[in-house]
Design a protein around this motif. Structure first.
Motif, short mmCIF file in Angstrom:
data_model
loop_
_atom_site.label_atom_id
_atom_site.label_comp_id
_atom_site.label_asym_id
_atom_site.label_seq_id
_atom_site.Cartn_x
_atom_site.Cartn_y
_atom_site.Cartn_z
N LYS A 236 -0.53 3.05 8.06
CA LYS A 236 -1.93 2.07 7.79
C LYS A 236 -2.96 2.94 7.12
N ASP A 237 -3.88 2.30 6.51
CA ASP A 237 -4.88 3.15 5.77
C ASP A 237 -5.80 3.41 6.71
N GLN B 245 0.92 4.25 -3.19
CA GLN B 245 0.59 5.55 -2.93
C GLN B 245 1.62 6.50 -3.13
N PRO C 85 0.72 -1.33 0.12
CA PRO C 85 0.07 0.06 0.07
C PRO C 85 0.79 1.44 0.08
N ILE C 86 2.14 1.38 0.62
CA ILE C 86 2.69 2.64 0.84
C ILE C 86 3.43 2.77 -0.56
N SER D 112 3.14 8.14 5.94
CA SER D 112 4.11 7.17 5.40
C SER D 112 4.55 7.60 3.74
N SER E 26 -0.58 7.43 9.73
CA SER E 26 -1.57 7.11 8.42
C SER E 26 -0.65 6.83 7.44
N LEU E 27 -1.20 6.06 6.32
CA LEU E 27 -0.67 5.87 5.08
C LEU E 27 -0.11 7.07 4.27
#
Length: 406
Positions: free
Chosen positions: A193-194, A26, A22-23, A389, A385-386
């Motif tokens: 995290k999301d 994004q 996820p990181i 990051s 938060s994502l």
């Protein structure tokens, strides 16, 4: 930019799907490609789900098995073999940046870069691996294995075009060991995290989750989520639950773990009634709603040198779900990130300290549960938060690219 992220993973939790993918998704710019190369003890078992997730995000993913015994010779041989793998992979896929996570992949990268003069190095230190082996694995800090890993670690910090750590404390430690100035390319990146997944939910949603556990909305609910090795102190988690129940006999302890037998043993040893706790293994996608339904998140660890470099993932998850945190002092940057509006830090895990924390929970947290929920959520967004990051990763990528992201 084509980046190759290289990891070395034992049998513990696999963070590719829950954290890194996820990181990377994004933080990439348009046109960037992130490749994943994972050395793993159980590569075949891990690969299917990670490969599927990586493919959805357009990230090429490859696994390699690890030679494990005898340990020291096998690790040295794997570093040499890994270096050859990296040289071949970089040339085949025209990789611009090698990004090893932790010391052993860094050793592979350092050896490979001798034959790849134009490739840049982004070292994701992600903890103090050698010191963790000394703190919890029985290694001597005077022994050859420890000194070898420390040598690789410092060499990677000095050679890297940019370095990533998880805490400001780790940044100071690594810079000092490598004899660098504090600002020489070391970027602190949170384990984000999301925030749309880990969120407090609505009162009806929290009530529904509690009903699944046969609990009312008024029941004080403590939660622990994660592994239960010795340095997470499962016995003291149960002791804290007992201290809370001495003040609120209806309090309940929920443990979400892949090690239920350890949790049951700890609860039994502390004399907890079986109806006063729930221990279960749940799918990752269900964890956020259980956290959101609770009143306090527990995160005990043994404070040590290596733990100064740790950013506990569960703490970010707790805060984003609106949970105040009871944690151990001296872990990562938590002493600076938590305060009286978001948690309680323990200098000791003895009975007296746990009883004081239990009084704080019953007398201060429960009567002001909604204000705590709001302040914890805000603190989670600020630090874990994502989006946070991803922005920090982009800063590291900028240092590699020498350009500012749009």
């Amino acid at each position: 930019m084509r980046l190759l992220f290289v990891t070395w993973d034992g049998p513990g939790p696999n963070y590719h799907e829950s954290l890194f993918l996820p990181i990377f998704a994004q933080s990439r710019r348009l046109g960037d490609v992130v490749h994943l190369l994972q050395y793993a003890w159980d590569a075949d078992e891990r690969s299917a789900s990670v490969r599927e997730a990586a493919q959805r995000l357009g990230m090429p993913y490859t696994t390699r098995p690890v030679w494990r015994t005898p340990q020291a010779p096998a690790t040295a041989a794997m570093i040499a073999k890994g270096a050859l793998d990296l040289v071949q992979y970089v040339r085949r896929h025209r990789i611009d940046v090698l990004m090893p996570r932790s010391i052993i992949p860094a050793g592979m990268a350092l050896m490979a870069l001798r034959f790849l003069p134009n490739v840049k190095l982004l070292f994701d230190a992600d903890g103090l691996m050698a010191d963790e082996r000394a703190d919890f694995g029985g290694w001597s800090r005077e022994g050859a294995p420890y000194r070898a890993l420390r040598t690789i670690e410092s060499a990677a910090v000095r050679r890297a075009d940019a370095v990533i750590t998880r805490t400001r404390r780790a940044k100071r430690i690594l810079a000092g060991r490598a004899e660098l100035d504090m600002d020489d390319g070391i970027v602190v990146v949170a384990n984000g995290k999301d925030a749309a997944t880990f969120q407090p939910g609505t009162p009806p949603e929290r009530s529904a989750t509690r009903r699944e556990l046969d609990l009312s909305d008024e029941t004080p609910l403590l939660v622990y989520a994660g592994s239960l090795g010795p340095h997470y102190h499962p016995d003291r988690l149960a002791a804290f639950a007992a201290a809370v129940r001495a003040r609120r006999t209806d309090a309940h302890l929920l443990i979400l773990t892949g090690s239920p037998e350890v949790a049951h043993e700890a609860a039994s040893a502390q004399g907890l009634d079986v109806e006063s706790y729930t221990i279960q293994r749940v799918p990752p996608e269900d964890v956020p709603r259980y956290l959101a339904a609770a009143d306090l998140g527990l995160a005990f660890r043994t404070a040590s040198l290596s733990q100064q470099a740790v950013s506990p993932i569960k703490v970010g998850e707790y805060l984003l779900c609106g949970l105040p945190v009871l944690s151990t002092s001296g872990i990562g940057d938590l002493d600076d990130q938590l305060d009286v509006t978001t948690g309680w830090l323990l200098d000791s895990l003895d009975d007296q300290a746990l009883e004081a924390a239990a009084a704080w929970f019953t007398d201060e947290v429960l009567p002001a549960r909604e204000p705590f929920r709001v302040s914890c959520r805000a603190r989670g967004l600020e630090h874990f938060s994502l989006d946070r990051s991803a922005a920090q990763y982009r800063e590291a990528f900028d240092r590699i690219e020498g350009a500012v992201y749009a």
